[in-house]
Scaffold this active site. Structure first.
Site, mmCIF file in Angstrom:
data_model
loop_
_atom_site.group_PDB
_atom_site.id
_atom_site.type_symbol
_atom_site.label_atom_id
_atom_site.label_comp_id
_atom_site.label_asym_id
_atom_site.label_seq_id
_atom_site.Cartn_x
_atom_site.Cartn_y
_atom_site.Cartn_z
ATOM 1 N N ASP A 146 0.832 -1.195 0.000
ATOM 2 C CA ASP A 146 0.000 0.000 0.000
ATOM 3 C C ASP A 146 0.873 1.254 0.000
ATOM 4 O O ASP A 146 0.706 2.146 0.818
ATOM 5 C CB ASP A 146 -0.902 -0.012 1.253
ATOM 6 C CG ASP A 146 -2.026 0.997 1.129
ATOM 7 O OD1 ASP A 146 -2.258 1.496 0.019
ATOM 8 O OD2 ASP A 146 -2.654 1.302 2.158
ATOM 9 N N CYS A 200 -16.822 -6.306 -14.672
ATOM 10 C CA CYS A 200 -17.909 -5.547 -14.040
ATOM 11 C C CYS A 200 -19.152 -5.567 -14.923
ATOM 12 O O CYS A 200 -20.277 -5.453 -14.421
ATOM 13 C CB CYS A 200 -17.489 -4.095 -13.805
ATOM 14 S SG CYS A 200 -16.410 -3.876 -12.380
ATOM 15 N N CYS A 203 -22.857 -3.619 -14.544
ATOM 16 C CA CYS A 203 -23.140 -3.299 -13.135
ATOM 17 C C CYS A 203 -22.631 -1.887 -12.782
ATOM 18 O O CYS A 203 -21.568 -1.462 -13.217
ATOM 19 C CB CYS A 203 -22.443 -4.323 -12.233
ATOM 20 S SG CYS A 203 -22.574 -3.968 -10.475
ATOM 21 N N CYS A 206 -21.756 0.006 -7.256
ATOM 22 C CA CYS A 206 -20.876 0.778 -6.364
ATOM 23 C C CYS A 206 -21.032 2.277 -6.588
ATOM 24 O O CYS A 206 -20.949 3.068 -5.641
ATOM 25 C CB CYS A 206 -19.421 0.345 -6.493
ATOM 26 S SG CYS A 206 -18.800 0.360 -8.170
ATOM 27 N N CYS A 210 -22.448 4.608 -3.283
ATOM 28 C CA CYS A 210 -21.448 5.461 -2.614
ATOM 29 C C CYS A 210 -22.132 6.644 -1.917
ATOM 30 O O CYS A 210 -22.806 7.445 -2.564
ATOM 31 C CB CYS A 210 -20.423 5.963 -3.633
ATOM 32 S SG CYS A 210 -19.256 7.106 -2.867
ATOM 33 N N CYS A 226 -14.284 10.938 -1.129
ATOM 34 C CA CYS A 226 -14.312 9.566 -0.613
ATOM 35 C C CYS A 226 -14.105 9.559 0.909
ATOM 36 O O CYS A 226 -13.178 10.185 1.429
ATOM 37 C CB CYS A 226 -13.230 8.732 -1.310
ATOM 38 S SG CYS A 226 -13.096 7.078 -0.622
ATOM 39 N N CYS A 253 -14.363 3.413 4.810
ATOM 40 C CA CYS A 253 -15.724 3.123 4.329
ATOM 41 C C CYS A 253 -15.635 1.852 3.489
ATOM 42 O O CYS A 253 -14.651 1.648 2.774
ATOM 43 C CB CYS A 253 -16.195 4.309 3.488
ATOM 44 S SG CYS A 253 -17.678 4.017 2.518
ATOM 45 N N CYS A 256 -18.761 0.463 -1.053
ATOM 46 C CA CYS A 256 -18.643 0.011 -2.454
ATOM 47 C C CYS A 256 -18.219 -1.456 -2.522
ATOM 48 O O CYS A 256 -18.492 -2.130 -3.522
ATOM 49 C CB CYS A 256 -17.705 0.917 -3.251
ATOM 50 S SG CYS A 256 -16.116 1.239 -2.501
ATOM 51 N N CYS A 260 -20.788 -4.913 -3.775
ATOM 52 C CA CYS A 260 -20.263 -5.549 -4.987
ATOM 53 C C CYS A 260 -20.694 -7.022 -5.066
ATOM 54 O O CYS A 260 -20.403 -7.810 -4.162
ATOM 55 C CB CYS A 260 -18.748 -5.447 -5.025
ATOM 56 S SG CYS A 260 -18.068 -6.181 -6.532
HETATM 57 S S1 SF4 Z 1 -20.205 -3.150 -7.700
HETATM 58 FE FE1 SF4 Z 1 -18.453 -4.462 -8.211
HETATM 59 S S2 SF4 Z 1 -19.041 -5.458 -10.145
HETATM 60 FE FE2 SF4 Z 1 -20.425 -3.730 -9.842
HETATM 61 S S3 SF4 Z 1 -19.442 -2.071 -10.992
HETATM 62 FE FE3 SF4 Z 1 -18.785 -1.886 -8.880
HETATM 63 S S4 SF4 Z 1 -16.853 -2.980 -8.793
HETATM 64 FE FE4 SF4 Z 1 -17.882 -3.626 -10.680
HETATM 65 S S1 SF4 Z 2 -14.993 3.891 0.029
HETATM 66 FE FE1 SF4 Z 2 -17.059 4.690 0.415
HETATM 67 S S2 SF4 Z 2 -16.930 6.863 -0.072
HETATM 68 FE FE2 SF4 Z 2 -15.124 5.883 -1.000
HETATM 69 S S3 SF4 Z 2 -15.751 5.367 -3.055
HETATM 70 FE FE3 SF4 Z 2 -16.210 3.552 -1.823
HETATM 71 S S4 SF4 Z 2 -18.339 3.848 -1.182
HETATM 72 FE FE4 SF4 Z 2 -17.606 5.813 -1.904
#
Ligand code: SF4
Ligand code: SF4
Length: 384
Positions: A146, A200, A203, A206, A210, A226, A253, A256, A260
Site C-alpha cells: 500500500d 464488471c 453493473c 458501487c 457510494c 471519498c 468506508c 462500495c 459488490c
Molecule cells: S459493484 Fe463491483 S461489479 Fe459492480 S461495478 Fe462496482 S466494482 Fe464492478
Molecule cells: S470507500 Fe465509500 S466513499 Fe469511497 S468510493 Fe467507496 S463507497 Fe464511496
C-alpha cells in the site's frame, strides 16, 4: 543473472508461487513493468485534482507507472494478495446502528503493512537463497505494501490477480475484493502471468451506493469526496456539505465493497492477526469519543488506525456524533471535549453540537405539536 536459463526461470517461478502460498498469501502473480497504458489515466486523475491534498501522489508523478524508475534494475513485479475478511461478517450491521462507530473492515485487526511486508521480505530471502546456489550475481528485491509510488491495482491486474473494478479496487472472480495487495519488485526476468479481463459488465452498484458520490465515473474516484480519504488521509476540516453523508463511518468506508456482487464469493482470512479487536469493534461513538489520547494510543497499538493520530480520530467521531440520534450523553461529552484537542476538533464539535441541538428542538417541537393535535381532537384547551 547469466547462469539462469529459461527452464530454471519457469521452475523458479513455480517455486516462488508455492513459497508465497506457504507464507500465507492466497495468490501470487507476476507482471512485467510496462504500465504505460495507465499513465494517461493517472495524469488525467491528477490534473482533475482528484488526489486532494495527497501531494505525495503528485510528487511521485509518472514514477508510479514506471517501477524501474522507482527501483532501478526492476524487471518484474511479484504481486500477492492476502484475504482479510473474518469468519464473522457481522461488522456490516454496524452501518445500521448510527450510535456505533463504523470502522472499515481492513482496519479492525493488526496493521496489514507489517504483516504483508514481513512475509514479502521472507519471500525475497527465499528467492535469494535459492539462487545463490546457481548464480553468484546479486538478486535485488524490494517489498511494497500500500505504498504511494506503486500502482498496485494496475500491477495486480497485469499479474493475473484480478481486474480493477469501477470503484478502482481489485476484484478476483473467486475471492471478491476483501484482500490486501503487496508487491515485490525484483531484478529477475521471470515469466509473466496473463492479465485478468474486466468483469464488471453493466453493473454500476458501487457508483449508486457510494454515500458521497465519490465515484464520479466508472474507474474514477474523486478522493476529495471519498470517506476513506476524508477520515484517514485528509488533515483538513471535513467539508460541511459531506459531513451529513458520512453517517457513523469514523475510519474508512466499505460501502462500495459491501454492495459488490463479486463479494458473494469472498473467502475468509486464515490470519488471526486480522480478526477484529474488541476495543474497536462495535463500540459506541460515546465510548470511542471519551477515550483520552493515552487510551487511543494503547487501544490502537499495532493497528493501522494509530497512524491517523488522536486529533483526526476525535475529528471523525465528532462528525459521526453530529449524525447520530439525539443523545444527552453525547451532548455532554462534546461539550466536555471542547478546547481539549485543537481548534480543528472544536470546529467539528461545534458542528456536531448544532446537529444534536437541532434534533433536540425537533423532538420538543414534535412533542408540542402532538400535544396540540391531541388537545384539538379531544376538544380541550390548546395548552391542556
Ligand atoms: S459493484 Fe463491483 S461489479 Fe459492480 S461495478 Fe462496482 S466494482 Fe464492478
Ligand atoms: S470507500 Fe465509500 S466513499 Fe469511497 S468510493 Fe467507496 S463507497 Fe464511496
Amino acid at each position: 543473472m547469466s547462469a539462469i536459463n529459461s527452464i530454471d526461470l519457469v521452475e523458479l517461478t513455480n517455486n516462488i508461487k508455492a513459497w508465497g502460498m506457504a507464507l500465507g498469501f492466497q495468490q501470487v502473480g507476476i507482471s512485467d513493468i510496462d504500465l504505460h497504458h495507465h499513465e494517461a489515466h493517472l495524469q488525467a486523475w491528477l490534473d482533475a485534482g482528484y488526489h486532494g491534498d495527497m501531494s505525495f501522489m503528485e510528487s511521485h508523478g509518472m514514477k508510479r507507472a514506471r517501477p524501474d524508475e522507482l527501483v532501478p534494475g526492476t524487471l518484474r513485479v511479484i504481486s500477492v494478495r492476502m484475504n482479510y475478511l473474518p469468519p464473522d461478517a457481522s461488522f456490516a450491521k454496524h452501518l445500521n446502528s448510527p450510535d456505533i462507530g463504523y470502522i472499515s473492515r481492513y482496519a479492525l485487526g493488526r496493521d496489514y503493512h507489517k504483516v504483508l511486508r514481513k512475509r514479502l521480505k521472507q519471500l525475497g530471502e527465499k528467492i535469494t537463497n535459492a539462487l545463490s546456489e546457481i548464480d553468484s550475481s546479486t538478486t535485488q528485491y524490494r517489498p511494497f505494501v500500500d505504498s504511494a509510488p506503486v500502482l498496485e491495482h494496475a500491477i495486480a491486474e497485469k499479474a493475473g490477480i484480478g481486474w480493477t473494478g469501477k470503484h478502482s479496487l481489485t476484484i478476483n472472480k473467486e475471492a471478491g475484493s476483501w484482500f490486501f495487495l503487496g508487491e515485490l519488485f525484483i531484478n529477475l526476468p521471470l515469466p509473466v502471468d496473463k492479465p485478468v479481463e474486466e468483469n464488471c459488465g453493466s453493473c454500476t452498484a458501487c457508483l449508486t451506493i457510494c454515500p458521497t458520490n465519490a465515484i464520479v465515473a466508472p474507474y474514477k474516484v474523486d478522493a476529495r469526496r471519498c470517506i476513506s480519504y476524508l477520515t484517514i488521509e485528509s488533515d483538513e476540516d471535513i467539508p460541511e456539505s459531506l459531513r451529513p453523508l458520512m453517517g457513523n463511518r469514523i475510519y474508512g468506508c466499505d460501502d462500495c465493497q459491501l454492495i459488490c456482487p463479486w463479494n458473494r464469493y469472498a473467502d475468509v482470512t486464515t490470519e488471526a492477526d486480522f480478526h477484529p479487536r474488541q476495543a474497536l469493534h462495535g463500540q459506541s461513538l460515546n465510548t470511542l469519543f471519551s477515550w483520552s489520547e493515552e487510551t487511543f494510543l494503547k487501544n490502537t497499538e499495532g493497528s493501522p488506525i494509530r497512524r491517523i493520530g488522536y486529533e483526526k480520530w476525535q475529528r471523525n467521531i465528532a462528525v459521526a456524533l453530529g449524525n447520530a440520534p439525539f443523545n444527552e450523553t453525547s451532548i455532554s461529552l462534546l461539550k466536555e471535549k471542547r478546547g481539549m484537542v485543537s481548534d480543528r476538533v472544536d470546529r467539528h464539535i461545534n458542528w456536531a453540537l448544532d446537529q444534536q441541538l437541532n434534533r433536540k428542538i425537533d423532538i420538543q417541537e414534535n412533542r408540542q405539536q402532538k400535544r396540540l393535535i391531541r388537545a384539538v381532537e379531544k376538544g380541550l384547551p390548546r395548552d391542556a
